[in-house]
Design a protein around this motif. Structure first.
Motif, PDB file in Angstrom:
ATOM      1  N   LEU A 108      37.967   6.483  45.994  1.00 22.57           N
ATOM      2  CA  LEU A 108      38.331   6.855  44.632  1.00 22.57           C
ATOM      3  C   LEU A 108      38.008   8.339  44.444  1.00 22.57           C
ATOM      4  CD1 LEU A 108      39.315   5.501  41.890  1.00 22.57           C
ATOM      5  CD2 LEU A 108      36.914   5.706  41.190  1.00 22.57           C
ATOM      6  N   HIS A 109      38.902   9.073  43.755  1.00 26.10           N
ATOM      7  CA  HIS A 109      38.690  10.518  43.595  1.00 26.10           C
ATOM      8  C   HIS A 109      37.799  10.852  42.402  1.00 26.10           C
ATOM      9  CE1 HIS A 109      42.952  11.212  45.528  1.00 26.10           C
ATOM     10  NE2 HIS A 109      42.093  10.664  46.366  1.00 26.10           N
ATOM     11  N   ARG A 110      38.118  10.233  41.254  1.00 24.96           N
ATOM     12  CA  ARG A 110      37.443  10.668  40.029  1.00 24.96           C
ATOM     13  C   ARG A 110      37.386   9.528  39.039  1.00 24.96           C
ATOM     14  NH1 ARG A 110      41.145  12.486  36.124  1.00 24.96           N
ATOM     15  NH2 ARG A 110      43.353  12.374  36.765  1.00 24.96           N
ATOM     16  N   ILE A 111      36.622   9.748  37.928  1.00 22.39           N
ATOM     17  CA  ILE A 111      36.377   8.631  37.026  1.00 22.39           C
ATOM     18  C   ILE A 111      36.282   9.109  35.588  1.00 22.39           C
ATOM     19  CG2 ILE A 111      33.832   8.651  37.041  1.00 22.39           C
ATOM     20  CD1 ILE A 111      34.232   5.555  37.900  1.00 22.39           C
ATOM     21  N   ASN A 112      36.760   8.283  34.648  1.00 25.01           N
ATOM     22  CA  ASN A 112      36.554   8.517  33.219  1.00 25.01           C
ATOM     23  C   ASN A 112      35.651   7.412  32.700  1.00 25.01           C
ATOM     24  OD1 ASN A 112      38.915  10.067  33.869  1.00 25.01           O
ATOM     25  ND2 ASN A 112      39.311  10.245  31.682  1.00 25.01           N
ATOM     26  N   VAL A 113      34.644   7.793  31.929  1.00 24.93           N
ATOM     27  CA  VAL A 113      33.697   6.821  31.378  1.00 24.93           C
ATOM     28  C   VAL A 113      33.762   6.885  29.853  1.00 24.93           C
ATOM     29  CG1 VAL A 113      31.295   6.067  31.341  1.00 24.93           C
ATOM     30  CG2 VAL A 113      32.195   7.223  33.378  1.00 24.93           C
ATOM     31  N   SER A 114      33.850   5.728  29.212  1.00 26.36           N
ATOM     32  CA  SER A 114      33.896   5.680  27.741  1.00 26.36           C
ATOM     33  C   SER A 114      32.502   5.895  27.172  1.00 26.36           C
ATOM     34  CB  SER A 114      34.423   4.318  27.282  1.00 26.36           C
ATOM     35  OG  SER A 114      35.626   4.020  27.937  1.00 26.36           O
ATOM     36  N   LEU A 115      32.366   6.869  26.260  1.00 26.95           N
ATOM     37  CA  LEU A 115      31.089   7.124  25.590  1.00 26.95           C
ATOM     38  C   LEU A 115      31.378   7.756  24.235  1.00 26.95           C
ATOM     39  CD1 LEU A 115      27.978   6.932  25.977  1.00 26.95           C
ATOM     40  CD2 LEU A 115      28.041   9.328  26.699  1.00 26.95           C
ATOM     41  N   ASP A 116      31.196   6.973  23.157  1.00 24.95           N
ATOM     42  CA  ASP A 116      31.563   7.454  21.813  1.00 24.95           C
ATOM     43  C   ASP A 116      30.373   7.981  21.014  1.00 24.95           C
ATOM     44  OD1 ASP A 116      33.595   4.456  21.556  1.00 24.95           O
ATOM     45  OD2 ASP A 116      33.996   6.372  22.553  1.00 24.95           O
ATOM     46  N   VAL A 173      35.921   8.316  21.733  1.00 26.04           N
ATOM     47  CA  VAL A 173      36.798   7.949  20.612  1.00 26.04           C
ATOM     48  C   VAL A 173      36.200   8.475  19.313  1.00 26.04           C
ATOM     49  CG1 VAL A 173      37.774   6.037  19.290  1.00 26.04           C
ATOM     50  CG2 VAL A 173      37.744   5.944  21.792  1.00 26.04           C
ATOM     51  N   ILE A 174      37.017   9.197  18.535  1.00 22.67           N
ATOM     52  CA  ILE A 174      36.551   9.768  17.263  1.00 22.67           C
ATOM     53  C   ILE A 174      37.362   9.183  16.110  1.00 22.67           C
ATOM     54  CG2 ILE A 174      35.699  11.933  18.251  1.00 22.67           C
ATOM     55  CD1 ILE A 174      38.372  13.219  17.528  1.00 22.67           C
TER      56      ILE A 174
END
Ligand code: SF4
Length: 266
Positions: A112-120, A159-160
């Motif tokens: 896997l190259h890269r990652i997005n993590v949810s953090l609000d 998320v805003i």
């Protein structure tokens, strides 16, 4: 591939499951979720076949989403299969980070190259409320493990409500800056109402430059998040479903009532 509006379509977002280990208020409907019957969920081999065909057809950017992709059994095996496809230019995953501490290194090891993590938010109590009971310490430990594993870049999906000047968003931005992470602000969207905005720090929501298709976990190719159009790979076959989706891709999103965020992968 190019669509009727001369947009280059080179990005496939794959929802590997509609199941999730969190219950974020803006994603999971209050009335509870209607899950896709397990018998209809694509097998890892079927998902691989779609990815392989998509790359052959020019969609050489792949992202795995959910629900929560890390709860899908044998997800590491799927990632290693897709990473092995000749021609994959960009391979990413979007996760809520709850299981990332355990999976970060294996994901990086298999390609896997890269990652997005949810953090609000950075506030543990607000995080617990937003996610329906989540523990922020798991996510922070996951981000640290992803940094150590060399996944790069690591982006935070925040998320805003309306503005990145909101206190939670400012806290997340400061955390990102301290740790060399990239933050993307995603204003809350409503599928059924057709309300959405361009992702700040990303390309999502920018219809004029849209480059993506989506695969749902039960085998539907969706040309647009804010549309009910979908093409079944089981009925049409993979190449035809992808071609029909690109041909039918709308100029801009309107609204969608046949899917929710948790079963289309945002
Ligand atoms: S609303 Fe549809 S066309 Fe617009 S950016 Fe999203 S997926 Fe693309």
């Amino acid at each position: 591939m190019f669509d009727r509006f001369n947009r280059k379509i080179d990005y496939l977002r794959i929802s590997v499951t509609d199941r999730c280990n969190l219950r974020c208020a803006y994603c999971m409907p209050e009335g509870g979720v209607t899950l896709i019957p397990r018998s209809e969920i694509l097998s890892l081999e079927e998902i691989y076949e779609v990815a392989e065909t998509a790359v052959e057809m020019g969609l050489d950017r792949i992202r795995l989403t959910g629900g929560e992709p890390l709860i899908r059994r044998n997800i590491i095996h799927l990632v290693s299969m897709i990473a092995g496809i000749k021609g994959v230019r960009d391979f990413a995953m979007t996760t809520n980070g709850v299981l990332l501490q355990e999976y970060a290194k294996p994901l990086a090891d298999v390609g896997l190259h890269r990652i997005n993590v949810s953090l609000d938010t950075f506030d543990p109590e607000r995080y617990r409320l937003i996610t329906g009971g989540g523990d922020i310490r798991n996510v922070l430990a996951g981000i640290e493990a992803a940094l150590k594993a060399g996944l790069d870049p690591i982006k935070l999906n925040c998320v805003i409500q309306k503005s990145y000047d909101e206190p939670d968003a400012r806290d997340v931005a400061r955390f990102a800056e301290r740790n060399g992470l990239i933050v993307r602000f995603i204003r809350q969207m409503e599928l059924a109402q057709g309300t959405f905005w361009i992702v700040q720090g990303g390309t999502g929501g920018n219809c004029a430059r849209c480059n993506r298709l989506r695969l749902t976990s039960n085998g539907m190719i969706k040309p647009c998040l804010f549309s009910d159009l979908m093409f079944s790979i089981k009925e049409l076959g993979i190449p035809e479903a992808i071609e029909r989706a690109v041909e039918a891709k709308p100029e801009r999103g309107m609204k969608s009532v046949n899917h929710e965020f948790y079963n289309v992968g945002g």
